[in-house]
Design a protein around this motif. Structure first.
Motif, short mmCIF file in Angstrom:
data_model
loop_
_atom_site.label_atom_id
_atom_site.label_comp_id
_atom_site.label_asym_id
_atom_site.label_seq_id
_atom_site.Cartn_x
_atom_site.Cartn_y
_atom_site.Cartn_z
N LEU A 68 0.79 -1.13 0.05
CA LEU A 68 -0.11 0.19 -0.06
C LEU A 68 0.88 1.42 0.01
N MET A 69 2.17 1.25 0.59
CA MET A 69 2.90 2.31 0.45
C MET A 69 3.69 2.48 -0.81
N ARG A 70 3.72 1.50 -1.61
CA ARG A 70 4.09 1.48 -3.22
C ARG A 70 3.41 1.71 -4.20
N LEU A 71 2.15 1.15 -4.00
CA LEU A 71 1.21 1.29 -5.28
C LEU A 71 -0.03 1.99 -4.87
N PRO A 72 -0.79 2.42 -6.17
CA PRO A 72 0.07 2.62 -7.47
C PRO A 72 1.35 3.61 -7.28
N VAL A 73 2.23 3.38 -8.17
CA VAL A 73 3.40 3.87 -8.16
C VAL A 73 3.37 5.28 -8.18
N SER A 74 2.42 5.97 -8.96
CA SER A 74 2.23 7.31 -8.98
C SER A 74 1.66 7.99 -7.93
N ASP A 75 0.79 7.36 -7.09
CA ASP A 75 0.21 7.89 -6.00
C ASP A 75 -0.16 6.70 -4.93
N PRO A 76 0.82 6.66 -4.19
CA PRO A 76 0.40 5.21 -3.34
C PRO A 76 -0.72 5.46 -2.48
N ILE A 77 -1.31 4.35 -2.02
CA ILE A 77 -2.76 4.36 -1.17
C ILE A 77 -2.10 4.87 -0.02
N VAL A 78 -1.16 4.59 0.72
CA VAL A 78 -0.77 4.97 2.01
C VAL A 78 0.63 5.53 2.05
N LYS A 79 0.70 6.86 2.68
CA LYS A 79 1.80 7.46 2.70
C LYS A 79 2.64 7.46 4.11
N ASP A 80 1.94 7.10 4.87
CA ASP A 80 2.43 6.96 6.50
C ASP A 80 2.21 5.53 7.15
N VAL A 81 3.06 5.00 7.63
CA VAL A 81 3.22 3.59 8.40
C VAL A 81 2.09 3.60 9.53
N GLU A 82 1.64 4.99 9.89
CA GLU A 82 0.38 5.14 11.01
C GLU A 82 -0.85 5.27 10.46
N ASP A 83 -1.15 5.05 9.16
CA ASP A 83 -2.40 5.40 8.44
C ASP A 83 -3.37 4.66 9.13
N PRO A 84 -4.69 4.70 9.40
CA PRO A 84 -5.74 4.05 10.02
C PRO A 84 -6.02 2.65 9.06
N LEU A 85 -5.83 2.88 7.82
CA LEU A 85 -6.23 1.78 6.69
C LEU A 85 -5.39 0.73 7.16
N LEU A 86 -4.00 0.91 7.35
CA LEU A 86 -2.95 -0.09 7.67
C LEU A 86 -3.37 -0.84 8.91
N LYS A 87 -3.89 -0.05 9.92
CA LYS A 87 -4.30 -0.74 11.45
C LYS A 87 -5.57 -1.41 11.18
N GLN A 88 -6.34 -1.38 10.22
CA GLN A 88 -7.51 -2.05 9.76
C GLN A 88 -7.17 -3.43 9.30
N PHE A 89 -6.11 -3.34 8.24
CA PHE A 89 -5.67 -4.67 7.64
C PHE A 89 -5.05 -5.39 8.64
N TYR A 90 -4.06 -4.78 9.57
CA TYR A 90 -3.33 -5.51 10.67
C TYR A 90 -4.62 -6.53 11.56
N LEU A 91 -5.59 -5.63 12.01
CA LEU A 91 -6.62 -6.25 12.69
C LEU A 91 -7.47 -7.12 12.14
N ALA A 92 -7.66 -7.16 10.63
CA ALA A 92 -8.29 -8.20 9.67
C ALA A 92 -7.50 -9.16 9.69
N PHE A 93 -6.13 -9.13 9.56
CA PHE A 93 -5.22 -10.23 9.53
C PHE A 93 -5.30 -10.75 10.98
N LEU A 94 -5.21 -10.40 11.97
CA LEU A 94 -5.05 -10.93 13.32
C LEU A 94 -6.53 -11.69 13.51
N ILE A 95 -7.48 -11.12 13.22
CA ILE A 95 -8.69 -11.93 13.46
C ILE A 95 -8.69 -13.21 12.37
N SER A 96 -8.18 -12.95 11.19
CA SER A 96 -7.98 -14.02 10.28
C SER A 96 -7.11 -15.27 10.74
N TYR A 97 -6.02 -14.57 11.41
CA TYR A 97 -5.04 -15.83 12.08
C TYR A 97 -5.99 -16.36 13.21
#
Length: 164
Positions: free
Chosen positions: A117-146
């Motif tokens: 998410l920090m690299r794609l799309p190359v011209s304008d990445p979806i996430v620009k900061d590791v503290e982005d709430p979208l990333l935290k939502q993915f982390y939570l989804a991965f933890l629940i899936s695990y």
């Protein structure tokens, strides 16, 4: 974010192969085992991905959370392999193996989604900061899936154990 190097591409491709073979193993065998071809591919590629993550650290000099996950992955691979090949954990070996190997899947997904998410799309990445709430939502989804996948694995192992 800097351009990806050839070594970075190797790390990325080997990680993708690991994830695909891991998903296949989980769907078809319910657990990841070194004795299954796709399990072996998953475990070897996971080892290479974790080791190359640490090598990327040495190349950049930056140590971050992804590197901690790589170390945890190596530890989980070691514990899982011990559980699979020895009787160190006695009757709990199958459970320890499942917990360890499946944890490596979780450890893969966190840096994979972050980097992606920090690299794609190359011209304008979806996430620009590791503290982005979208990333935290993915982390939570991965933890629940695990936790869901692990619970299903442990129940399956228990049922298999009772049938034996």
């Amino acid at each position: 974010m800097p351009e990806i190097t050839m070594f970075g591409w190797f790390h990325t491709i080997i990680g993708i192969v690991a994830l695909l073979s891991g998903v296949y193993s989980l769907i078809n065998y319910r657990v990841i085992r070194f004795t299954d071809t796709t399990g072996k591919i998953y475990l070897i590629c996971t080892l290479l991905a974790a080791a190359s993550a640490l090598a990327l650290y040495n190349a950049t000099g930056e140590f971050n959370k992804a590197h901690i996950l790589a170390i945890l992955t190596l530890g989980a691979l070691g514990v899982g392999r011990l559980a699979e090949t020895t009787h160190l954990f006695r009757q709990f070996s199958g459970y320890v193996q499942a917990i360890s190997y499946t944890a490596t899947f979780l450890f893969h997904m966190i840096p994979a989604i972050t980097d992606g998410l920090m690299r794609l799309p190359v011209s304008d990445p979806i996430v620009k900061d590791v503290e982005d709430p979208l990333l935290k939502q993915f982390y939570l989804a991965f933890l629940i899936s695990y936790l869901v996948v692990l619970t299903l694995q442990l129940l399956w192992l228990r049922k298999k154990e009772k049938a034996a």
